[in-house]
Motif scaffolding. Sequence first.
Motif, PDB file in Angstrom:
ATOM      1  N   ALA A  16      41.031  35.474  45.573  1.00 52.27           N
ATOM      2  CA  ALA A  16      39.942  35.090  44.313  1.00 52.27           C
ATOM      3  C   ALA A  16      40.676  33.918  43.525  1.00 52.27           C
ATOM      4  O   ALA A  16      41.830  33.973  43.256  1.00 52.27           O
ATOM      5  CB  ALA A  16      39.727  36.285  43.570  1.00 52.27           C
ATOM      6  N   VAL A  17      39.819  33.153  42.932  1.00 50.30           N
ATOM      7  CA  VAL A  17      40.529  32.226  41.646  1.00 50.30           C
ATOM      8  C   VAL A  17      39.825  32.564  40.405  1.00 50.30           C
ATOM      9  O   VAL A  17      38.430  33.099  40.299  1.00 50.30           O
ATOM     10  CB  VAL A  17      40.058  30.700  42.094  1.00 50.30           C
ATOM     11  N   VAL A  18      40.500  33.073  39.602  1.00 47.89           N
ATOM     12  CA  VAL A  18      40.330  33.680  38.151  1.00 47.89           C
ATOM     13  C   VAL A  18      40.826  32.671  36.936  1.00 47.89           C
ATOM     14  O   VAL A  18      41.883  32.320  37.190  1.00 47.89           O
ATOM     15  CB  VAL A  18      40.622  34.906  38.094  1.00 47.89           C
ATOM     16  N   LYS A  19      40.032  32.243  36.054  1.00 50.64           N
ATOM     17  CA  LYS A  19      40.380  31.573  34.895  1.00 50.64           C
ATOM     18  C   LYS A  19      40.653  32.614  33.787  1.00 50.64           C
ATOM     19  O   LYS A  19      39.971  33.471  33.432  1.00 50.64           O
ATOM     20  CB  LYS A  19      39.155  30.578  34.401  1.00 50.64           C
ATOM     21  N   ASP A  20      41.844  32.398  33.227  1.00 46.28           N
ATOM     22  CA  ASP A  20      42.351  32.935  32.110  1.00 46.28           C
ATOM     23  C   ASP A  20      42.247  34.472  32.179  1.00 46.28           C
ATOM     24  O   ASP A  20      41.867  35.114  31.191  1.00 46.28           O
ATOM     25  CB  ASP A  20      41.737  32.355  30.890  1.00 46.28           C
ATOM     26  N   HIS A 111      48.475  47.270  42.848  1.00 46.14           N
ATOM     27  CA  HIS A 111      47.180  47.523  43.260  1.00 46.14           C
ATOM     28  C   HIS A 111      46.314  48.584  42.401  1.00 46.14           C
ATOM     29  O   HIS A 111      45.142  48.420  42.278  1.00 46.14           O
ATOM     30  CB  HIS A 111      46.985  47.654  44.656  1.00 46.14           C
ATOM     31  N   ILE A 112      47.084  49.576  42.215  1.00 41.32           N
ATOM     32  CA  ILE A 112      46.258  50.794  41.262  1.00 41.32           C
ATOM     33  C   ILE A 112      45.967  50.355  39.888  1.00 41.32           C
ATOM     34  O   ILE A 112      44.889  50.627  39.142  1.00 41.32           O
ATOM     35  CB  ILE A 112      47.219  52.156  41.482  1.00 41.32           C
ATOM     36  N   GLU A 113      46.863  49.571  39.450  1.00 46.40           N
ATOM     37  CA  GLU A 113      46.718  49.298  38.066  1.00 46.40           C
ATOM     38  C   GLU A 113      45.560  48.228  38.057  1.00 46.40           C
ATOM     39  O   GLU A 113      44.863  48.249  37.031  1.00 46.40           O
ATOM     40  CB  GLU A 113      47.809  48.714  37.466  1.00 46.40           C
ATOM     41  N   ALA A 114      45.531  47.363  39.052  1.00 48.69           N
ATOM     42  CA  ALA A 114      44.579  46.410  39.084  1.00 48.69           C
ATOM     43  C   ALA A 114      43.120  46.912  39.331  1.00 48.69           C
ATOM     44  O   ALA A 114      41.909  46.584  38.702  1.00 48.69           O
ATOM     45  CB  ALA A 114      44.842  45.606  40.358  1.00 48.69           C
ATOM     46  N   HIS A 115      43.019  48.249  40.003  1.00 51.34           N
ATOM     47  CA  HIS A 115      41.763  48.789  39.922  1.00 51.34           C
ATOM     48  C   HIS A 115      41.347  49.190  38.500  1.00 51.34           C
ATOM     49  O   HIS A 115      39.950  49.255  38.187  1.00 51.34           O
ATOM     50  CB  HIS A 115      41.621  50.321  40.766  1.00 51.34           C
ATOM     51  N   LEU A 116      42.066  49.595  37.550  1.00 48.86           N
ATOM     52  CA  LEU A 116      41.768  49.881  36.316  1.00 48.86           C
ATOM     53  C   LEU A 116      41.244  48.680  35.253  1.00 48.86           C
ATOM     54  O   LEU A 116      40.280  48.632  34.839  1.00 48.86           O
ATOM     55  CB  LEU A 116      42.796  50.668  35.465  1.00 48.86           C
ATOM     56  N   TYR A 117      41.984  47.413  35.611  1.00 48.16           N
ATOM     57  CA  TYR A 117      41.752  46.105  35.152  1.00 48.16           C
ATOM     58  C   TYR A 117      40.302  45.566  35.563  1.00 48.16           C
ATOM     59  O   TYR A 117      39.632  44.999  34.820  1.00 48.16           O
ATOM     60  CB  TYR A 117      42.677  45.298  35.164  1.00 48.16           C
ATOM     61  N   LYS A 301      31.213  45.140  43.313  1.00 51.25           N
ATOM     62  CA  LYS A 301      32.016  44.270  44.070  1.00 51.25           C
ATOM     63  C   LYS A 301      33.637  44.465  43.683  1.00 51.25           C
ATOM     64  O   LYS A 301      34.508  44.510  44.523  1.00 51.25           O
ATOM     65  CB  LYS A 301      31.721  42.707  44.254  1.00 51.25           C
ATOM     66  N   LEU A 302      33.712  44.668  42.173  1.00 55.52           N
ATOM     67  CA  LEU A 302      34.955  44.996  41.823  1.00 55.52           C
ATOM     68  C   LEU A 302      35.555  46.335  42.013  1.00 55.52           C
ATOM     69  O   LEU A 302      36.438  46.586  41.776  1.00 55.52           O
ATOM     70  CB  LEU A 302      35.096  44.261  40.248  1.00 55.52           C
ATOM     71  N   SER A 303      34.652  47.125  42.494  1.00 57.61           N
ATOM     72  CA  SER A 303      35.023  48.403  42.493  1.00 57.61           C
ATOM     73  C   SER A 303      35.775  48.792  43.798  1.00 57.61           C
ATOM     74  O   SER A 303      36.688  49.619  43.846  1.00 57.61           O
ATOM     75  CB  SER A 303      33.764  49.816  42.357  1.00 57.61           C
ATOM     76  N   MET A 304      35.396  47.822  44.831  1.00 51.63           N
ATOM     77  CA  MET A 304      36.059  47.887  46.144  1.00 51.63           C
ATOM     78  C   MET A 304      37.272  46.893  45.971  1.00 51.63           C
ATOM     79  O   MET A 304      37.556  46.119  45.244  1.00 51.63           O
ATOM     80  CB  MET A 304      35.171  47.423  46.958  1.00 51.63           C
ATOM     81  N   ALA A 307      40.648  40.513  45.298  1.00 47.40           N
ATOM     82  CA  ALA A 307      41.579  39.748  44.732  1.00 47.40           C
ATOM     83  C   ALA A 307      41.425  39.309  43.418  1.00 47.40           C
ATOM     84  O   ALA A 307      42.126  38.818  42.750  1.00 47.40           O
ATOM     85  CB  ALA A 307      41.912  38.691  45.696  1.00 47.40           C
ATOM     86  N   ALA A 308      39.978  39.429  42.967  1.00 49.38           N
ATOM     87  CA  ALA A 308      39.747  39.134  41.514  1.00 49.38           C
ATOM     88  C   ALA A 308      40.530  39.808  40.366  1.00 49.38           C
ATOM     89  O   ALA A 308      41.162  39.505  39.594  1.00 49.38           O
ATOM     90  CB  ALA A 308      38.194  39.094  41.287  1.00 49.38           C
ATOM     91  N   MET A 309      40.717  41.246  40.846  1.00 52.16           N
ATOM     92  CA  MET A 309      41.238  42.205  39.901  1.00 52.16           C
ATOM     93  C   MET A 309      42.809  41.913  39.863  1.00 52.16           C
ATOM     94  O   MET A 309      43.343  42.111  39.010  1.00 52.16           O
ATOM     95  CB  MET A 309      41.049  43.346  40.248  1.00 52.16           C
ATOM     96  N   ILE A 310      43.475  41.560  41.066  1.00 57.93           N
ATOM     97  CA  ILE A 310      44.808  41.251  41.321  1.00 57.93           C
ATOM     98  C   ILE A 310      45.030  39.818  40.319  1.00 57.93           C
ATOM     99  O   ILE A 310      45.996  39.931  39.504  1.00 57.93           O
ATOM    100  CB  ILE A 310      44.872  40.809  42.671  1.00 57.93           C
ATOM    101  N   ALA A 311      44.227  38.785  40.629  1.00 60.03           N
ATOM    102  CA  ALA A 311      44.349  37.646  39.733  1.00 60.03           C
ATOM    103  C   ALA A 311      44.308  38.250  38.259  1.00 60.03           C
ATOM    104  O   ALA A 311      45.074  37.517  37.525  1.00 60.03           O
ATOM    105  CB  ALA A 311      43.415  36.543  40.216  1.00 60.03           C
ATOM    106  N   GLY A 312      43.275  38.939  37.970  1.00 58.34           N
ATOM    107  CA  GLY A 312      43.115  39.249  36.400  1.00 58.34           C
ATOM    108  C   GLY A 312      44.234  39.864  35.847  1.00 58.34           C
ATOM    109  O   GLY A 312      44.712  39.310  34.690  1.00 58.34           O
ATOM    110  N   LEU A 313      44.626  40.761  36.516  1.00 60.78           N
ATOM    111  CA  LEU A 313      45.873  41.263  36.040  1.00 60.78           C
ATOM    112  C   LEU A 313      47.056  40.781  36.017  1.00 60.78           C
ATOM    113  O   LEU A 313      48.047  40.792  35.022  1.00 60.78           O
ATOM    114  CB  LEU A 313      46.297  42.954  36.723  1.00 60.78           C
TER     115      LEU A 313
END
Length: 341
Positions: A16-20, A111-117, A301-304, A307-313
């Motif tokens: 995923a590509v995420v800004k800020d 990965h677990i912390e990213a699920h919360l993020y 989509k973000l519950s499964m 990579a957006a959650m990984i980029a975000g965190l």
Amino acid sequence: MLILGLESTCDETACAVVKDGTTILSNIVASQVNLHQIFGGVVPELACRRHIETILPVISEALSTASVNLNEIDLFAVAKGPGLIGALLIGLNVAKGLSLATEKPFIGVNHIEAHLYAALMSQTTAIQFPCIGAVLSGGHTTLVKMENIGIYSLIGETVDDAIGEAFDKTAKLLGLPYPGGPYIEELASRGDPDRFSFKAGRVKGKPYHFSFSGLKTGVLYAIKGQDGRQEKLLDDQDKRDLAASFQETAFGDVTEKIIKAAKEYECRSIVLGGGVTANQKLRTLVTEAALGLTVHWPSFKLSMDNAAMIAGLGYHQFLLQGKGDPLDLEALSGLEMSYAR
Ligand code: KG4
Ligand code: ZN
């Protein structure tokens, strides 16, 4: 700041590509479900091989969907654990390679912390900390008090099966495909949740811990009798009722503990994440019970795994650390969340 996220912990290859940390420019997920379905679960060796074949095309697609060149990326974020070790190594080494080639930093995230993020990244309003965080996935059932992004203390976790694992095993017993969660949800929507009386486990002296292995055995007995051998003939309505009773018991337990923890730990909001939070019945039960509390859910989509959650965190972690990780960072298959003391 443009962050490219990579996820390869289990059976999804994602980029995923995420800004800020918040704006998702692309979120590509290549699922391997079809590959593993015939085996009734994830086969680690096959998962690794598929990650190798898929990861570069997935990165290209994520960049082109976001209309971004590789050289415009400011940070590479990658899930460093927990997960299948061979699968983790592929994402981690690709991130290191990209970091070396572009001379931009990379960072490994949990990965677990990213699920919360995931539930927080699309929030437009300020999050009220502290909050109760609940990760409900195929590998984890964890309750934390969250003081802020990156600052957690453990409240409870499963002592045996994760909740998603219990869904997958129950589905297998009912002859449903892997992963079983969505199939159980569909069957349960047409069943009677009061038909079978199942019990979720209690852990002595640990009121917020979970135990789902007894529930799974209850389902086994209902299907195959007390000795686990005799093949009872369940008709279609029996199966629907069994799925509904199982789901109600598992979610009743989770909901009760989340709400109780919110009161005891004086939290005004709840954040949930992980594949099981895709379930509508869970959302209804928690939302109904959470009177006066704000509940943050990830989008479907973000519950499964994504990579957006990984980029975000990764963005937040980079700001906190003030720098990227060293190139000798290791993948950790059994990585736990890091808890504040
Ligand atoms: O978070 P996730 O994609 O991967 C892990 O990090 O484990 O979660 C996958 C789990 C599987 O056990 C799957 O059966 C479960 O999430 N799941 C569901 C639903 N959709 C996926 N469980 C219950 N209801 C659903 N609708
Ligand atoms: Zn996950």
